[in-house]
Design a protein around this motif. Sequence first.
Motif, short mmCIF file in Angstrom:
data_model
loop_
_atom_site.label_atom_id
_atom_site.label_comp_id
_atom_site.label_asym_id
_atom_site.label_seq_id
_atom_site.Cartn_x
_atom_site.Cartn_y
_atom_site.Cartn_z
N ARG A 101 -31.29 20.80 2.66
CA ARG A 101 -30.01 20.09 2.77
C ARG A 101 -30.06 18.75 2.05
O ARG A 101 -29.25 17.87 2.33
N THR A 102 -31.00 18.56 1.16
CA THR A 102 -31.19 17.24 0.58
C THR A 102 -29.98 16.74 -0.18
O THR A 102 -29.82 15.53 -0.37
N GLU A 103 -29.09 17.65 -0.62
CA GLU A 103 -27.91 17.19 -1.32
C GLU A 103 -26.94 16.44 -0.42
O GLU A 103 -26.01 15.80 -0.88
N PHE A 104 -27.14 16.52 0.90
CA PHE A 104 -26.26 15.86 1.85
C PHE A 104 -26.83 14.54 2.36
O PHE A 104 -26.41 14.03 3.39
N PHE A 105 -27.80 14.01 1.62
CA PHE A 105 -28.39 12.72 1.95
C PHE A 105 -28.43 11.86 0.70
O PHE A 105 -28.35 12.36 -0.42
N THR A 106 -28.56 10.58 0.89
CA THR A 106 -28.67 9.67 -0.24
C THR A 106 -29.60 8.54 0.16
O THR A 106 -30.08 8.47 1.29
N ARG A 107 -29.87 7.67 -0.78
CA ARG A 107 -30.75 6.53 -0.52
C ARG A 107 -29.99 5.26 -0.87
O ARG A 107 -29.63 5.03 -2.02
N TYR A 108 -29.76 4.45 0.14
CA TYR A 108 -29.04 3.19 -0.02
C TYR A 108 -30.00 2.02 -0.15
O TYR A 108 -31.02 1.95 0.54
N ARG A 109 -29.62 1.08 -0.99
CA ARG A 109 -30.16 -0.28 -0.86
C ARG A 109 -29.10 -1.01 -0.04
O ARG A 109 -28.15 -1.57 -0.57
N LEU A 110 -29.27 -0.95 1.26
CA LEU A 110 -28.21 -1.37 2.17
C LEU A 110 -27.76 -2.80 1.93
O LEU A 110 -26.58 -3.12 2.07
N GLY A 111 -28.69 -3.66 1.58
CA GLY A 111 -28.34 -5.06 1.39
C GLY A 111 -27.45 -5.31 0.20
O GLY A 111 -26.78 -6.34 0.12
N GLU A 131 -28.39 25.88 5.05
CA GLU A 131 -29.63 26.37 4.50
C GLU A 131 -30.75 25.37 4.75
O GLU A 131 -30.50 24.21 5.12
N ASP A 132 -31.99 25.80 4.56
CA ASP A 132 -33.13 24.94 4.87
C ASP A 132 -33.11 23.65 4.07
O ASP A 132 -33.42 22.57 4.58
N PRO A 156 -17.57 25.29 4.38
CA PRO A 156 -18.87 25.76 3.90
C PRO A 156 -19.00 25.53 2.41
O PRO A 156 -18.01 25.56 1.68
N HIS A 157 -20.22 25.32 1.97
CA HIS A 157 -20.46 25.13 0.55
C HIS A 157 -20.03 26.38 -0.21
O HIS A 157 -20.34 27.50 0.20
N PRO A 158 -19.27 26.24 -1.30
CA PRO A 158 -18.76 27.42 -2.02
C PRO A 158 -19.85 28.41 -2.42
O PRO A 158 -19.63 29.61 -2.44
N GLU A 159 -21.04 27.90 -2.74
CA GLU A 159 -22.12 28.80 -3.14
C GLU A 159 -22.64 29.62 -1.97
O GLU A 159 -23.23 30.69 -2.16
N ALA A 160 -22.41 29.12 -0.74
CA ALA A 160 -22.87 29.85 0.44
C ALA A 160 -21.78 30.76 1.01
O ALA A 160 -22.06 31.85 1.49
N ASP A 161 -20.53 30.29 0.96
CA ASP A 161 -19.43 31.07 1.55
C ASP A 161 -18.14 30.63 0.88
O ASP A 161 -17.46 29.71 1.33
N ALA A 162 -17.78 31.30 -0.18
CA ALA A 162 -16.63 30.89 -0.98
C ALA A 162 -15.32 31.02 -0.24
O ALA A 162 -14.34 30.35 -0.55
N ASP A 163 -15.26 31.91 0.76
CA ASP A 163 -14.01 32.17 1.47
C ASP A 163 -13.97 31.55 2.86
O ASP A 163 -13.02 31.78 3.61
#
Length: 466
Positions: free
Chosen positions: A434-444, A431-432, A326-333
């Motif tokens: 979750r954008t930090e768990f996505f990215t934008r690739y220039r796949l080529g 949490e609602d 879990p993300h430390p800010e959500a559940d440190a333990d």
Amino acid sequence: MTDEAVLLDRLKSVTSELATTDPTATLADLRPFADRFADVAVVGLGEATHGSREFFQLKHRLVRLLVEELGYRSFAIEANFSEALAVDDYVVRGEGDPREALDGMYFWTWNTEEVLAMVEWMREFNADRPPADCVRFYGVDLQFTQGPAEALREFLAEADPAFLNEVEDSLAPLESEESNGEHTPIGLDQLESTGSLLGKLDDRLDSHATDYADATSPERVEFARQHRRTLEQTYELAREMHEADDPREAQGLRDEFMAENVAWIHDHGPGNAVALWAHNAHIQKGATRGAWEQFDPMGGYLADRFGDDYHALGFEFGGGSFQAFPHPEADADGGLQKWSTPPLADQLPLGLGGASDGDGGESEGSSDERESPDDDSGPVDAPVQFQEAMRALDGDPLFVDVVAARDDDRLDQWLDDYHTCHHIGAVFHDEDDRTEFFTRYRLGRELDSVLFVAETSRAQPVGGEE
């Protein structure tokens, strides 16, 4: 035919559906694109999460292809160099317990039944082979001091006991288990003594190289040099972390050093090529757009070193489950847990933002980025996202040959646009936002091929789910 239909028809021509993720299955479905890996120096095998069963199984299958049919003999993984050699002892000579060896690398990500199955396969492959024809198991990382310090102690105890006594006071603190997993790998109060130790080790390995080779072997001397170098890398990373306002600012140094260690494995390991296992964030060739991308990845350094002889194979999934802390800010333990995420194609667009939208987490990007005609609107997002295209092709798993796609002007332009993809590492939260768990690739530009799995399941920790 609509433009979208034309795009998908052309994409289908460079995409192959695989028969299975089962690592024990025949390799017939992988052979059509084996030529992509036949004449390269390093193949980077990525992953969009650190805890997806299907990613690990597919990478096991690919490693089998590289080893059994293309002659690869060096395998490297995102784990500590010195500690990973316990796994190498098992796969080459059958020494030790593979479960203990995996656990001893400190990386929970690889302490899974899927990775254990690959290690057992490597042992079976090596069992009746001469040492020179065995697959070797290496680590490329450098985040702890205990492994290299213990390895240097073992070497010096045999090759130069008098010198070991001389450096004992500086070496012993670096062997402490308490240093593993700390905020920085070397305490501020240890930097001076560690720097002095590294200088003495360097001088001694140079001045006594012949004597050391006679007392042990030339190979062991080279390994001692590499243990010392990884210890030095950890020292330099720690020093940068202490000096930085935010320790994360120094993490780019880790990728630079991991690329250096991959090059060492290529130059010193058996065979002519390396199969490299790591996260997409490390094997990609350049920084993408998202909250994590503050530095050049390992893959960029490898592309600089090996040119077209470095092949980056990224992994992506539609949705499903995986394991992470879990993300430390959500559940440190909180401990290691199973997580799930719905199909990304159903969530688009995510609104990750562009170069000029004020998102401080975005990397600035290179000056040759293809931006939209309106300079204030940020980079160009593909009109059809990669996730949407994979769903439309209706196959699973799918191998997309990006190298071949670059020869098609329409596909090349599409791949040059930005595509939203998963980017999940060691932590996650539900949490609602979750954008930090996505990215934008220039796949080529960032990848040379992509393996797509429609739905994933959790990787299985050794001994069962925690």
